[in-house]
Write an enzyme that holds these catalytic residues in place. Structure first.
Site, PDB file in Angstrom:
ATOM      1  N   LYS B  79       0.849  -1.201   0.000  1.00 29.45           N
ATOM      2  CA  LYS B  79       0.000   0.000   0.000  1.00 29.45           C
ATOM      3  C   LYS B  79       0.880   1.245   0.000  1.00 29.45           C
ATOM      4  O   LYS B  79       1.944   1.247   0.650  1.00 29.45           O
ATOM      5  CB  LYS B  79      -0.893  -0.033   1.246  1.00 29.45           C
ATOM      6  CG  LYS B  79      -1.961   1.046   1.307  1.00 29.45           C
ATOM      7  CD  LYS B  79      -2.818   0.854   2.554  1.00 29.45           C
ATOM      8  CE  LYS B  79      -3.899   1.920   2.693  1.00 29.45           C
ATOM      9  NZ  LYS B  79      -4.734   1.714   3.894  1.00 29.45           N
ATOM     10  N   SER B 154      -9.716   1.851   3.188  1.00 25.02           N
ATOM     11  CA  SER B 154      -8.867   2.605   2.288  1.00 25.02           C
ATOM     12  C   SER B 154      -7.887   1.745   1.486  1.00 25.02           C
ATOM     13  O   SER B 154      -7.343   2.224   0.499  1.00 25.02           O
ATOM     14  CB  SER B 154      -8.086   3.645   3.088  1.00 25.02           C
ATOM     15  OG  SER B 154      -7.183   3.014   3.975  1.00 25.02           O
ATOM     16  N   SER B 178      -9.807  -0.593   7.325  1.00 21.46           N
ATOM     17  CA  SER B 178      -9.235  -0.363   5.994  1.00 21.46           C
ATOM     18  C   SER B 178      -8.590  -1.578   5.330  1.00 21.46           C
ATOM     19  O   SER B 178      -8.264  -1.519   4.148  1.00 21.46           O
ATOM     20  CB  SER B 178      -8.210   0.767   6.046  1.00 21.46           C
ATOM     21  OG  SER B 178      -8.877   2.003   6.015  1.00 21.46           O
TER      22      SER B 178
END
Lengths: 94, 491
Positions: B79, B154, B178
């Site tokens: 990420k 997210s 997330s």
């Protein structure tokens, strides 16, 4: 809870953000909705509980030892404006 | 190669039996990424050249018969809020658009040491603030099951990169759901580990007391392996566990769950819950009962207030953590400014997107004079209550089960005009972060419209082993086919 545009502008100032009049108006609206949800917390009975009542242990601190960072140049790779090994910024003290 | 069904074990076996080389493997993965990612948009940055170079090194190691690392040759995605030395790390924000970290996050360091190959950095909501990946400053990521829908957030890029078969293993971060919510939306497995189990050093901070890095993968076993590779103490993160931690989850993952006690918090299956989600999760609970666990319904009335407390605490920490972005040392800097104050004000106003600004504003508000006691302090005290309620529950139950998300993956743009509506999508995940306990989401079926549905398993601190064992047992029972048929127009 209703939030005024004036309050939003005051918070923006504290947060170092500048909002247009339209943005401030929109945010005041959104804030009112969000803060109404936050009012849930006022309904809870929290008697007898302290801020850190059920925390297990404290954080671990490491020895305050100097460790040499090898790639000094890379540390400054992201700086926008430099003079030798210093970062240049506008004048702070008159 | 049937990449979308590759597991870590099949990659290891393929490499060892010389069925394929690591260069061939990576070449095939990049072919797939180059073909499909223009539609899915999982990646902000791809590292094709470096990956192939690394793969060549792996092949040489295998040829020489050298000792191989835990994830030797396995492609992983990271990420874009986890720092990677020399690879751009943007947090999907204009603020860090050109930021190249001078160091690796501890997780990245561990992955490199274990031989993993980093194929790229995945898209996310700006500064990990959001539940749909629509808040990325660059572009929106699509759900591989239906490209008109969001992948969740997210860690939407991480989840979609796994679901689309771009990588067998992805790393995301979870502050209020997330990892789990996008895992649920994309039909993959994702775990938020116990707070402190994985080092946060090099994870760009959002809510420091809530953030935790974790893996996402196609299967429960790969998710467990992904966690094993990165867990453990780290002197660079003072909140990480103090002692060495080497639990091998695969040792017990197949041992079954006979005799385990599972609690179902009735408030997590309320009337607001989507009916199809409720029915699939209920079916899974019945399946667990058949597998020999004892099921009991109980009351855990924390969903509503927990959500408020979460948004108060996380926004307060965000407003403080994001105070560092001032255009002075790194990151975005405004073009024209008269003085120091204007430099900071204009940099922040131009550099942050709408949601980041909203959270900074909420955080500043709840910490400001006159509101601190009413909001922040109360939320922190409520957080203690949540911890206590979970502790009490875990004195009775080994695992707590609930849906991961109260809603199915929604259409892109459907919730962007109503922030509160978007926040409500996190109702079932945020309390886990407030308590610091581990929780995993795995696919348990589909809606009639063929959208994935996720089930969530929670356990007491450092009881990941029980979660993996339960999830693996259910996975073997349900046999959900979680590989999407991507009907995409390929140029």
């Amino acid at each position: 809870m209703k939030v005024t545009i004036k309050e939003v502008e005051y918070i923006a100032k504290l947060a170092n953000l500048k909002l247009t009049e339209k943005e401030a108006e929109k945010m005041a609206d959104e804030f009112s909705g969000i803060l109404t949800h936050f009012d849930n917390i006022k309904k809870e009975n929290l008697d007898g509980i302290q801020m850190y009542s059920f925390d297990d242990e404290s954080s671990k601190l490491r020895d305050d030892k100097v460790i040499e960072f090898e790639n000094k140049e890379e540390l400054f790779r992201n700086v926008k404006d430099m003079s030798k090994t210093s970062i240049k910024i506008p004048k702070v003290v008159e | 190669m049937n990449l979308e069904r590759f597991t870590i074990d099949s990659i290891k076996q393929g490499l060892m039996s010389k069925q394929f080389s690591d260069v061939e493997l990576l070449t095939e993965y990049f072919k797939r990424i180059n073909k499909y990612d223009m539609h899915i948009k999982s990646f902000i940055t791809l590292c094709e050249e470096e990956s192939l170079k690394k793969a060549k090194e792996v092949d040489e190691k295998i040829a020489k018969g050298e000792k191989l690392g835990f994830l030797e040759g396995v492609p992983v995605s990271i990420k874009d809020n986890i720092c990677t030395n020399t690879i751009k790390t943007t947090c999907a924000s204009k603020m860090l658009n050109d930021f190249i970290p001078p160091y690796d996050a501890s997780v990245v360091k561990k992955l490199k040491e274990s031989g993993a190959v980093i194929v790229g950095k995945t898209n996310m909501d700006e500064f990990a603030m959001g539940s749909s990946t629509e808040n990325s400053s660059f572009f929106k990521t699509k759900n591989p099951w239906d490209i008109d829908r969001v992948p969740g957030g997210s860690s939407g890029g991480a989840a979609s990169s796994t679901a689309a078969g771009f990588v067998p293993l992805a790393y995301g971060s979870d502050t209020g759901g997330s990892i789990r919510q996008p895992a649920s939306f994309c039909g993959v497995v994702g775990i938020k580990p116990t707070y402190g189990l994985v080092s946060r050093y090099g994870l760009i901070a959002f809510g420091s007391s809530l953030d935790q890095i974790g893996p996402l993968a196609g299967t429960v076993k790969d998710c467990a392996l992904g966690l094993e590779a990165v867990q453990g103490s780290d002197t660079k993160d003072s909140t990480s566990i103090k002692e060495e931690y080497c639990i091998n989850y695969l040792n017990t993952i197949e041992d079954g769950i006979k005799g385990l006690k599972i609690g179902i918090p009735k408030e997590f299956l309320s009337e607001d819950l989507n009916k199809e989600i409720k029915s699939k999760v209920s079916e899974s609970i019945k399946a667990l009962e058949k597998l020999g666990v004892e099921i009991e319904e109980f009351s855990l009335p924390i969903t509503e207030t927990g959500l408020s407390a979460y948004y108060i605490v996380s926004s307060a920490e965000a407003s403080s953590n994001l105070g560092r972005y001032d255009g002075v040392r790194y990151g975005y800097r405004t073009d024209k400014f008269e003085d120091y104050k204007e430099l900071i004000l204009k940099t922040r106003t131009e550099g942050f997107g709408d949601e980041a600004k909203r959270r900074i504003m909420i955080g500043t508000y709840v910490l400001s004079s006159g509101y601190y006691d009413a909001y922040y302090k109360k939320a922190m005290i409520y957080r203690q209550k949540v911890k206590k309620l979970f502790k009490d529950a875990f004195s009775k139950y080994d695992v707590i089960v609930s849906p991961t998300s109260p809603i199915l993956p929604f259409k892109i743009g459907e919730k962007t005009n109503n922030p509160l509506d978007m926040y409500l999508a996190d109702t079932l995940t945020v309390n886990v972060n407030l308590a610091g306990i581990p929780a995993l989401s795995m696919p348990c079926g589909f809606s009639k419209s063929k959208l994935p549905i996720g089930i969530q398993f929670m356990a007491d601190h450092f009881n990941e082993e029980k979660i993996f064992r339960t999830a693996y047992t259910l996975e073997q029972e349900l046999k959900v086919d979680n590989v999407p048929q991507m009907k995409l127009e390929v140029k």
